[in-house]
Design a protein around this motif. Structure first.
Motif, short mmCIF file in Angstrom:
data_model
loop_
_atom_site.label_atom_id
_atom_site.label_comp_id
_atom_site.label_asym_id
_atom_site.label_seq_id
_atom_site.Cartn_x
_atom_site.Cartn_y
_atom_site.Cartn_z
N TRP A 138 0.82 -1.22 0.00
CA TRP A 138 0.00 0.00 0.00
C TRP A 138 0.85 1.26 0.00
N ALA A 139 0.26 2.38 0.42
CA ALA A 139 0.84 3.71 0.21
C ALA A 139 2.25 3.89 0.79
N GLU A 277 -7.10 7.67 7.56
CA GLU A 277 -5.85 7.16 6.99
C GLU A 277 -5.12 8.31 6.29
O1 FUB Z 1 -3.91 2.28 -1.81
C1 FUB Z 1 -4.32 1.45 -0.74
C2 FUB Z 1 -4.92 2.25 0.34
O2 FUB Z 1 -6.00 3.02 -0.17
C3 FUB Z 1 -4.01 3.29 0.95
O3 FUB Z 1 -3.03 2.78 1.79
C4 FUB Z 1 -5.02 4.16 1.57
O4 FUB Z 1 -4.52 5.38 2.02
C5 FUB Z 1 -6.04 4.29 0.47
O5 FUB Z 1 -5.69 5.26 -0.46
#
Ligand code: FUB
Length: 379
Positions: A138-139, A277
């Motif tokens: 993820w991010a 988040e």
């Molecule tokens: O891209 C996956 C997840 O979706 C990210 O970690 C969140 O911030 C959201 O954008």
């Protein structure tokens, strides 16, 4: 490069829209893109409604070759570098835990000037090269110290628990080599590393729902969801001082308090304002700005403090919901202006998990507040 226009809102009560038009420029291979200056944008067939009387802003789309999201932007070696997630269609069905965000690698983008050519530096890190990783990259974010570059990335370990990993490179473009283990004491996701004026680095992180932050209490993994009641303080994003080597925490992660203007904690049931988040911190005129996504209400909101740990006081919204469920951003100063990086799902026709990174100018008002933007681009 594809440019669109957005309308800047004129304060919290204003809700202005919109425009949309686009022009797709000739692309060379490997995502190398052509430049077109804002005043050359083709307005043919566009509808621009500007109820503020202000000039609409240009939005730049960084790549029409890859789906990318969650952009973390930094200035390294005089250039703008962007560290996004790399979305792709893995066929996993959509659910509330974000299983459909099943990403496997990262690419790094860079540019010498806003609106100029964007370079995709190719594969920076693949999940197969992270020994402890299970699924879902993820991010990410990145930092530089002493000429070394660090890529920070959340990925689920082999027990399906999100941890935050580090990979190193001698170049901001990568490729990056992952360490054998995640950062000790790290958990959840969406790391953002902020370098303070005194040379200290802090990692902000965390995210609820699929980001698993609600499954942790005082650094212990509960193995089940524990959400506060609606009238209790919301789950807090975390902060940890980075150690000198930049690959470990120098302290146990602490909660970041977000207060309303009366000094009371934002409550868990305050879905329009509470943290979900995508924490990001920038410093402007000596004030620390924590911005974050409100998740299921889809805003990028912000709060301010006089130090990196807070408490932060809620101020308002920077970016209204975009097309697609998630909203995730970063903010950076480059060549004398401030820039907001974000993503939306316009290039995929609205598919939640297939997003595209964009950027536009961000303005701080003379009183330090940030001008609210609406960049919704519907189908
Ligand atoms: O891209 C996956 C997840 O979706 C990210 O970690 C969140 O911030 C959201 O954008």
């Amino acid at each position: 490069m594809k440019n669109t226009i957005l309308i800047r809102e004129n304060g919290p009560s204003g809700f202005f829209l919109l425009s949309i038009f686009s022009c797709l420029f000739v692309l060379t291979s490997s995502c190398k893109q052509q430049k077109k200056a804002p005043d050359e944008v083709d307005t043919t067939d566009s509808i621009v409604v500007d109820t503020t009387g202000k000039t609409p802003d240009v939005v730049y789309t960084l790549s029409s070759e890859l789906y990318t999201a969650d952009p973390s932007a930094h200035v390294f070696e005089g250039k703008l570098y962007v560290y996004p997630s790399h979305d792709f269609e893995s066929g996993i069905p959509e659910d509330d835990l974000g299983s459909h965000f099943n990403m496997e690698d990262y690419h790094v983008f860079s540019m010498d000037s806003v609106g100029g050519e964007v370079t995709d530096h190719g594969l920076a890190l693949h999940i197969d090269d992270v020994p402890w990783a299970g699924r879902q990259m993820w991010a990410p974010d990145a930092a530089e110290k002493g000429g070394e570059y660090f890529l920070y990335f959340p990925v689920k370990d082999k027990k399906d628990i999100f941890r935050i990993g580090v990979a190193k490179s001698t170049s901001p473009a990568g490729p990056f080599k992952a360490l054998d283990l995640p950062i000790g004491g790290s958990y959840s996701m969406d790391p953002a590393v902020f370098e303070d004026a005194d040379g200290k680095y802090y990692m902000y992180f965390g995210g609820i729902w699929g980001g698993q932050l609600q499954q942790w209490k005082d650094g212990e993994y509960l193995g089940e969801d524990l959400y506060p009641a609606d009238d209790e303080p919301a789950i807090a994003p975390k902060i940890a001082l980075m150690s000198d080597d930049m690959v470990s925490f120098a302290e146990a992660p602490k909660d970041i308090l977000i207060l309303d203007k009366n000094g009371d904690p934002i409550k868990a049931g305050d879905n329009d304002r509470r943290f979900f988040e995508a924490a990001w911190v920038h410093r402007y005129n000596g004030t620390y700005y924590l911005s974050y996504s409100t998740g299921d209400t889809h805003n990028i909101a912000y709060a301010i403090a006089d130090n990196p740990y807070g408490p932060f006081t809620y101020q308002g919204v920077i970016l209204d919901p975009v097309l697609g469920w998630t909203n995730h951003h970063s903010i950076v100063e480059y060549q004398g202006k401030w820039w907001l990086f974000f993503h939306d799902s316009s290039m995929s026709g609205g598919k939640t998990h297939l997003r595209s990174v964009k950027m536009t100018e961000l303005t701080h008002n003379p009183d330090g507040t940030i001008q609210r933007l609406n960049a919704f681009e519907g189908n």
